[in-house]
Design a protein around this motif. Sequence first.
Motif, PDB file in Angstrom:
ATOM      1  N   ALA A   1      30.820  33.659  43.290  1.00 22.87           N
ATOM      2  CA  ALA A   1      29.925  34.415  43.873  1.00 22.87           C
ATOM      3  C   ALA A   1      29.755  35.652  43.009  1.00 22.87           C
ATOM      4  CB  ALA A   1      30.312  34.925  45.367  1.00 22.87           C
ATOM      5  N   LYS A   2      30.751  35.956  42.329  1.00 24.63           N
ATOM      6  CA  LYS A   2      30.647  37.127  41.262  1.00 24.63           C
ATOM      7  C   LYS A   2      29.585  36.765  40.391  1.00 24.63           C
ATOM      8  CE  LYS A   2      34.656  39.854  40.547  1.00 24.63           C
ATOM      9  NZ  LYS A   2      36.123  40.050  39.980  1.00 24.63           N
TER      10      LYS A   2
ATOM     11  N   TYR B   1      29.922  45.736  42.310  1.00 26.96           N
ATOM     12  CA  TYR B   1      28.265  45.908  42.247  1.00 26.96           C
ATOM     13  C   TYR B   1      27.912  46.903  41.316  1.00 26.96           C
ATOM     14  CZ  TYR B   1      28.698  43.725  46.751  1.00 26.96           C
ATOM     15  OH  TYR B   1      28.971  43.136  48.026  1.00 26.96           O
TER      16      TYR B   1
ATOM     17  N   ILE C   1      29.785  36.803  51.697  1.00 28.70           N
ATOM     18  CA  ILE C   1      31.050  35.795  51.342  1.00 28.70           C
ATOM     19  C   ILE C   1      31.993  35.768  52.252  1.00 28.70           C
ATOM     20  CG2 ILE C   1      31.923  37.904  49.947  1.00 28.70           C
ATOM     21  CD1 ILE C   1      32.425  34.764  48.204  1.00 28.70           C
TER      22      ILE C   1
ATOM     23  N   ASP D   1      25.072  39.898  50.492  1.00 26.33           N
ATOM     24  CA  ASP D   1      26.627  39.168  49.987  1.00 26.33           C
ATOM     25  C   ASP D   1      27.349  38.774  51.318  1.00 26.33           C
ATOM     26  OD1 ASP D   1      28.976  38.527  49.153  1.00 26.33           O
ATOM     27  OD2 ASP D   1      29.160  40.333  47.716  1.00 26.33           O
TER      28      ASP D   1
ATOM     29  N   SER E   1      35.491  30.814  47.709  1.00 30.30           N
ATOM     30  CA  SER E   1      36.720  31.599  47.413  1.00 30.30           C
ATOM     31  C   SER E   1      37.463  31.945  48.581  1.00 30.30           C
ATOM     32  CB  SER E   1      36.305  32.724  46.511  1.00 30.30           C
ATOM     33  OG  SER E   1      36.004  32.342  45.151  1.00 30.30           O
ATOM     34  N   LYS E   2      36.815  32.501  49.542  1.00 29.23           N
ATOM     35  CA  LYS E   2      37.511  33.188  50.619  1.00 29.23           C
ATOM     36  C   LYS E   2      37.605  32.215  51.936  1.00 29.23           C
ATOM     37  CE  LYS E   2      36.481  36.782  48.153  1.00 29.23           C
ATOM     38  NZ  LYS E   2      37.611  37.698  47.637  1.00 29.23           N
TER      39      LYS E   2
ATOM     40  N   ASN F   1      26.352  44.052  52.141  1.00 25.90           N
ATOM     41  CA  ASN F   1      27.799  43.075  52.186  1.00 25.90           C
ATOM     42  C   ASN F   1      28.250  43.162  53.490  1.00 25.90           C
ATOM     43  OD1 ASN F   1      30.884  43.841  50.908  1.00 25.90           O
ATOM     44  ND2 ASN F   1      29.759  41.972  51.331  1.00 25.90           N
TER      45      ASN F   1
ATOM     46  N   LEU G   1      26.020  36.888  41.880  1.00 24.20           N
ATOM     47  CA  LEU G   1      25.544  38.304  41.982  1.00 24.20           C
ATOM     48  C   LEU G   1      25.143  38.967  40.416  1.00 24.20           C
ATOM     49  CD1 LEU G   1      28.347  39.660  44.025  1.00 24.20           C
ATOM     50  CD2 LEU G   1      25.839  40.068  44.579  1.00 24.20           C
TER      51      LEU G   1
ATOM     52  N   ARG H   1      36.224  28.740  41.044  1.00 20.44           N
ATOM     53  CA  ARG H   1      35.147  29.521  40.363  1.00 20.44           C
ATOM     54  C   ARG H   1      33.969  28.888  40.908  1.00 20.44           C
ATOM     55  NH1 ARG H   1      36.279  33.298  41.658  1.00 20.44           N
ATOM     56  NH2 ARG H   1      34.608  34.256  40.420  1.00 20.44           N
ATOM     57  N   LEU H   2      33.523  28.790  42.218  1.00 20.10           N
ATOM     58  CA  LEU H   2      32.339  28.379  42.777  1.00 20.10           C
ATOM     59  C   LEU H   2      31.792  29.356  43.852  1.00 20.10           C
ATOM     60  CD1 LEU H   2      32.913  24.476  43.258  1.00 20.10           C
ATOM     61  CD2 LEU H   2      31.546  25.633  41.506  1.00 20.10           C
TER      62      LEU H   2
HETATM   63  N1  PMP Z   1      31.793  39.723  46.972  1.00 18.94           N
HETATM   64  C1  PMP Z   1      32.640  40.329  47.559  1.00 18.94           C
HETATM   65  C2  PMP Z   1      32.178  41.439  48.612  1.00 18.94           C
HETATM   66  C3  PMP Z   1      33.825  40.244  47.277  1.00 18.94           C
HETATM   67  O1  PMP Z   1      34.959  40.637  47.667  1.00 18.94           O
HETATM   68  C4  PMP Z   1      34.350  38.981  46.298  1.00 18.94           C
HETATM   69  C5  PMP Z   1      35.739  38.920  46.059  1.00 18.94           C
HETATM   70  N2  PMP Z   1      36.080  37.988  45.131  1.00 18.94           N
HETATM   71  C6  PMP Z   1      32.980  38.580  45.738  1.00 18.94           C
HETATM   72  C7  PMP Z   1      31.857  38.838  46.001  1.00 18.94           C
HETATM   73  C8  PMP Z   1      33.215  37.442  44.681  1.00 18.94           C
HETATM   74  O2  PMP Z   1      33.937  36.248  45.076  1.00 18.94           O
HETATM   75  P1  PMP Z   1      34.108  35.083  44.009  1.00 18.94           P
HETATM   76  O3  PMP Z   1      33.366  35.178  42.571  1.00 18.94           O
HETATM   77  O4  PMP Z   1      35.623  34.709  43.875  1.00 18.94           O
HETATM   78  O5  PMP Z   1      33.223  33.716  44.608  1.00 18.94           O
END
Ligand code: PMP
Length: 390
Positions: free
Chosen positions: A102-103, A130, A207, A205, A239-240, A173, A106, A248-249
């Motif tokens: 997700a990083k 961010y 996530i 966001d 991820s979560k 978020n 973003l 890493r997806l």
């Molecule tokens: N957004 C938030 C608010 C997060 O805490 C995280 C933490 N890893 C992410 C995005 C990104 O997650 P990832 O890249 O592991 O998918």
Amino acid sequence: MGNLDLNKHVTAISPSLTLGITQRANELKNKGVNVFSFAAGEPDCDTPQHIKDAAVKALAGGKTKYTATDGLIELRQAIVAKLQKDNGLTYKPSQIVVSNGAKHSLLNTFLAILNDGDEVIIPSPFWLSYPEMIKIAGGKSVFLKGRAGNDYKITPDEFQKAITPRTKAIVINSPSNPTGVIYTRKELEGLAAVAVKNGVYVISDEIYEKLVYEGQEHVSIGSLSKEILDLTITINGFSKVYSMTGWRLGYLGAPAKVADAISALQSHGTSGPNTFAQYGALEALKGPQGCVEEMRLEFDKRRLYIYNRLNAMKGVKCIKPMGAFYVFCDISSFKLDSITFSEKLLVQEGVAVVPGVSFDADEFIRFSYACSMDNITGGLDKFEKFVKSL
Ligand code: PMP
Ligand code: GLU
């Protein structure tokens, strides 16, 4: 001689402190120090077996070539179905881009929508990456502090007042990292109305969407109307919810124009996400979902334990988290800034937390409770001893 200057946007950023502190805690552990780490927001359990099996099967079966740059079509179709069913969001597969976390989704978004000097409103406290991503893209962050009396959330009125002719987007978020607070449907309707009225993109966001407690509802802002969907970039990932941080997806759903730009950007940047990992993600979405609820229930137990214990300690005041897996605690009564407090805590007691200054709240520290119950109980004993000593 020559021009060996580095890029001004990249040299303006600082490395991720959440990851840095986690690394430091791990290094101390490797040296034999007894460390209780509450640093990274990373689920402690392994990825569910059926998801790992699907990736192994794909790898063994020769799924070792590039996929479409924006991700496997079957995966994007599964994401479309998920976003429709769980979130009431209507996207076509061509509006979905799968990326390396997700990083990455973003970062791709900021790179695609920002021109130099464009402003992005970030409600504060905020997740530390961010503003750094916005700097990389040449944009300017405008921090909008949520008031304690409003659970650190911003109101439509405050949002409206922060808008200037340079405003390009706002980041929402919910559930929030670091506070764990959740925006209600009504609150999101108010924010959506302001975004539509002013023509501002909403980067939502989501996530932590599945990690909500006490019967709270997660609402996707893009589901509120066609007008807001046309301005919303919905960010999510694996991820979560499926404990797949190392895979890493992540993915996004966006208006066609934005998705096309991101897809082109990604085609040059990474060519696309890892192929066999995407087969695991496909299984995550299409396979049994019991693992998600199991994890949520486990986090809920830890949440109540850590919140109740911390809040009972003299001088410590926590925001009750309703989502995600963090507790954000006000430590201002100890008259130490958050870095000094966290450093002393690590050196004296071997307890690693993230200083609130990284989230624009120097009177706070953040505990992640995505760690084992043993870590939580042992670490809180040490933390209690530490605060009593101050
Ligand atoms: N957004 C938030 C608010 C997060 O805490 C995280 C933490 N890893 C992410 C995005 C990104 O997650 P990832 O890249 O592991 O998918
Ligand atoms: N998002 C998690 C956190 O806030 C993981 C580390 C990171 O990506 O920043 O701890």
